[in-house]
Scaffold this motif. Structure first.
Motif, PDB file in Angstrom:
ATOM      1  N   ALA A 285       2.119  -7.793 -15.627  1.00 65.39           N
ATOM      2  CA  ALA A 285       2.286  -9.079 -14.948  1.00 65.39           C
ATOM      3  C   ALA A 285       3.609  -9.169 -14.189  1.00 65.39           C
ATOM      4  CB  ALA A 285       2.187 -10.221 -15.957  1.00 65.39           C
TER       5      ALA A 285
ATOM      6  N   ASN B 103      -8.006  -6.596  -7.910  1.00 68.49           N
ATOM      7  CA  ASN B 103      -7.289  -7.702  -8.535  1.00 68.49           C
ATOM      8  C   ASN B 103      -5.796  -7.449  -8.698  1.00 68.49           C
ATOM      9  OD1 ASN B 103      -9.019 -10.140  -9.621  1.00 68.49           O
ATOM     10  ND2 ASN B 103     -10.311  -8.311  -9.715  1.00 68.49           N
TER      11      ASN B 103
ATOM     12  N   SER C 284      -6.698 -10.581 -15.702  1.00 67.76           N
ATOM     13  CA  SER C 284      -5.886 -11.687 -16.233  1.00 67.76           C
ATOM     14  C   SER C 284      -5.609 -11.477 -17.718  1.00 67.76           C
ATOM     15  CB  SER C 284      -6.608 -13.024 -16.020  1.00 67.76           C
ATOM     16  OG  SER C 284      -6.730 -13.302 -14.643  1.00 67.76           O
TER      17      SER C 284
ATOM     18  N   ASN D 223     -11.689 -10.218 -12.299  1.00 63.04           N
ATOM     19  CA  ASN D 223     -10.640 -11.237 -12.233  1.00 63.04           C
ATOM     20  C   ASN D 223     -10.267 -11.689 -13.645  1.00 63.04           C
ATOM     21  OD1 ASN D 223      -9.983 -14.401 -12.100  1.00 63.04           O
ATOM     22  ND2 ASN D 223      -9.266 -13.423 -10.231  1.00 63.04           N
ATOM     23  N   ARG D 224     -11.295 -11.881 -14.478  1.00 60.79           N
ATOM     24  CA  ARG D 224     -11.053 -12.307 -15.860  1.00 60.79           C
ATOM     25  C   ARG D 224     -10.409 -11.183 -16.671  1.00 60.79           C
ATOM     26  NH1 ARG D 224     -15.872 -13.092 -17.092  1.00 60.79           N
ATOM     27  NH2 ARG D 224     -16.327 -11.664 -18.788  1.00 60.79           N
TER      28      ARG D 224
ATOM     29  N   LYS E 235      -3.009  -8.735 -18.407  1.00 62.06           N
ATOM     30  CA  LYS E 235      -1.632  -9.169 -18.166  1.00 62.06           C
ATOM     31  C   LYS E 235      -1.081 -10.002 -19.316  1.00 62.06           C
ATOM     32  CE  LYS E 235      -1.751  -8.919 -13.107  1.00 62.06           C
ATOM     33  NZ  LYS E 235      -1.601  -9.639 -11.819  1.00 62.06           N
TER      34      LYS E 235
END
Length: 641
Positions: free
Chosen positions: A484, A505, A474, A470-471, A477
């Protein structure tokens, strides 16, 4: 980049109140200060004498070397800055080099001939003719030897355009991208594909669904439940242009479609241009490159596979990859042969015998025939082998395979024995563990992990992996802002997927990810990926992938080059990445900084626009990331070539 900015001032210690007071009342001694002043003056005069310049000249040089910390508003010229003493241009670029001392100049990789624009190295048609034609063995993977590998960049055809965005791409493909009209003639009456000016249109038809794939899937949905999330992954054998898979996607069912590279030119290439997950493949003498218990549903619509021949080996392989309780759907010959036998130009006896063979094999597999309605027949695999094992003590059925790894599926021979399911304690228990329905399935603990069958991977590890990716995604992006933007990428490849965290994700975006678990990986986790409701395949990156050039919009590679160090050449892996990446496609490569410096050198030779950036946890991490874009280029027009 990625880490917190350090404070501008970080004192190591603060003076105490007592020491501060004492220093205030100290009396300075003039004698030592006078000696220091005299010595400094002498040193200064000697320096001026040695350089042979006047004090005025030296003062000017000293002033020039005193540069401001921040640029002034007047400094807008584009003239390169020079060193004030040597008058040479100042170079602010990074000069980090690999520890091996190799030359920093990039090797240049020239374009291949236009005849390689659709080159699939392991399914090369000329090479395949050297292999037996029985059982279609010649259409299996047969890869080139090391001295046969191309060291050039595969060109896109002249006029190549970026594909239409999904869902428009499901129905439209640029002619310039796949310049083949053969199917428009051969399948004209079956509503597969139409040629319209500069593009192809896919009406959604098929040999066995003249009313369109959408209506055909609706007919299947009347016989089994396609809406409650229990069916998430599907495999389409002999897929044609993959219309069945294309229309499943709108129902939150994720398919893999495959067909051999055969006389129907570019079937799988059309599927990929449409934005549908597909691979070149065939059931012949080797297992399909998927783990056991992977798919909720398998499908064949007039796929021309002789299911009953060779002691049922092909259906036995479908049984291996089908999940307990999963469905096998068959339409076309020999289903409903009493109505269609004249149109199929086959005798009643022949078609009846073929159906009896299929019925006998499915009975041996302990499958239950749920329904045969109109042109569709559906069988269901049992949830376990509790009753199946007991029946074998009474009737002579297909034997169970001896101890083996049911997930081993890279150049593994097919067997004519039944792959045993994990043991259960009663007839109602789901073998291998019960799966959650989609979408809860994505982040629930996969049964293979909760039951402890994946070495070194625990439920706690799995939860940590969820947070880690998840990190990471992110962060991706923020560096690649196109990632994104939903819809910018459609076909994505993860070359070393592990537990599928990267794909998980991106699940809310209109894209799909082909998750690859390398054969050389320490732990085989592809079964976990399928239990999460994702798709993937096995692959050795010392060989080419079974797909066409320009398949993927984005490639993600986590520690690939460290994994394959001393196994095969880095440049060969990167040439394969270049082959399967679309013009203007992107790459994200994670690895040790010294590895990435070598990758960057080859990337420059491939004419990728690339940059090494810091790890998401900051610059102190040795692992870095290389973000790259394959620049747009095509073969010249035919007259020029």
């Amino acid at each position: 980049m990625g880490g917190p900015n350090p404070p501008h001032y970080t004192p190591l210690s603060k003076p105490t109140a007592a020491s501060a007071a004492a220093s205030h009342f100290k009396t300075p001694k003039l004698y030592p200060l006078a000696i220091i002043t005299i010595l400094c003056s002498i040193s200064y005069l000697i320096g001026v004498w040695k350089h042979g310049g006047s004090t005025t000249t030296t003062s000017t040089a000293t002033a020039t070397l005193t540069l401001p910390c921040f640029p002034t508003s007047q400094n807008t010229t584009t003239t390169p800055k020079t060193h004030p003493l040597t008058n040479t241009p100042l170079d602010f670029t990074s000069h980090h080099s690999a520890a091996d001392g190799a030359a920093t100049t990039a090797k240049s990789y020239p374009p291949c001939s236009i005849r390689y624009s659709e080159y699939t190295p392991c399914e090369d048609q000329k090479r395949s003719l050297k292999f037996p034609r029985n059982r279609l063995i010649y259409r299996e993977r047969h890869c080139p030897k090391k001295n046969e590998l191309l060291k050039c960049r595969v060109p896109a055809p002249h006029g190549y355009k970026n594909p239409f965005k999904w869902p428009v791409s499901r129905d439209l493909v640029w002619y310039a991208n796949v310049p083949h009209k053969e199917l428009t003639v051969e399948k004209a009456v079956q509503n597969w594909i139409r040629f319209e000016g500069d593009r192809f249109r896919f009406p959604g038809g098929g040999t066995m669904f003249p009313n369109g794939a959408d209506a055909y899937i609706d007919d299947i949905g009347k016989l089994i439940n396609l809406k409650d999330g229990s069916i998430r992954t599907a495999i389409d054998t002999g897929c044609g242009v993959a219309s069945w898979g294309a229309y499943l996607l709108s129902r939150n069912i994720l398919p893999i479609s495959f067909a051999p590279r055969d006389t129907h030119e570019a079937q799988v290439q059309f599927a990929l241009e449409r934005g549908v997950p597909a691979l070149i493949g065939v059931i012949a003498s080797k297992r399909l490159p998927y783990p056991s218990r992977a798919f909720d549903m398998a499908h064949c619509s007039r796929c021309l596979i002789p299911w009953g021949q060779y002691d049922g080996a092909f259906l036995i392989e479908v049984d291996r990859v089908l999940r307990p309780g999963g469905y096998w759907i068959l339409s076309g010959p020999p289903i409903r042969w009493k109505k269609h036998w004249r149109g199929w130009e086959r005798s009643r006896e022949d078609l009846n015998a073929e159906q009896m063979q299929i019925e006998n094999v499915t009975k041996n597999l302990c499958w239950k025939k749920l329904v045969e309605k109109d042109d569709i027949a559906i069988w269901q695999k049992p949830a376990n082998h509790f009753k199946c094992k007991k029946s074998r003590n009474v009737v002579k059925y297909l034997p169970f395979c001896p101890a083996q790894d049911p997930d081993k599926a890279w150049y593994t021979n097919l067997e004519t024995c039944l792959t045993p399911l994990p043991e259960v304690t009663n007839s109602d228990e789901a073998a291998g563990g019960k799966l959650e329905k989609w979408p809860k399935r994505l982040n629930a603990i996969p049964p293979r992990i909760s039951r402890g069958t994946i070495s070194g991977v625990t439920p706690q590890n799995f939860k940590q992996n969820l947070q880690l990716w998840n990190r990471r995604v992110s962060y991706y992006k923020t560096v690649n802002n196109q990632l994104a933007q939903p819809g910018r990428y459609r076909n994505i490849l993860d070359m070393n997927a592990h537990l599928g965290g990267f794909a998980a994700n991106l699940i809310k975006d209109p894209l799909w990810v082909m998750n690859v678990v390398p054969v050389e990986a320490k732990v085989n986790t592809l079964g976990v990926i399928y239990e999460r409701g994702l798709i993937g395949t096995y692959q050795s990156w010392c060989e080419a992938m079974s797909t066409y050039p320009r398949t993927y919009d984005l490639i993600h590679a986590d520690s690939i080059f460290t994994l394959y160090k001393e196994r095969c050449e880095m440049e060969d892996i990167m040439l394969e990445m270049d082959r399967i990446l679309r013009p203007e496609g992107s790459l994200i490569i994670r690895d040790d900084v010294d590895v990435l410096v070598k990758v960057k050198r080859i990337a420059d030779g491939l004419r990728w626009d690339s940059q090494i950036v810091d790890h998401e946890d900051g610059p102190l991490e040795r692992e870095k990331l290389l973000f790259a874009v394959k620049l747009y280029w095509t073969a010249p027009p035919e007259s020029a070539s």
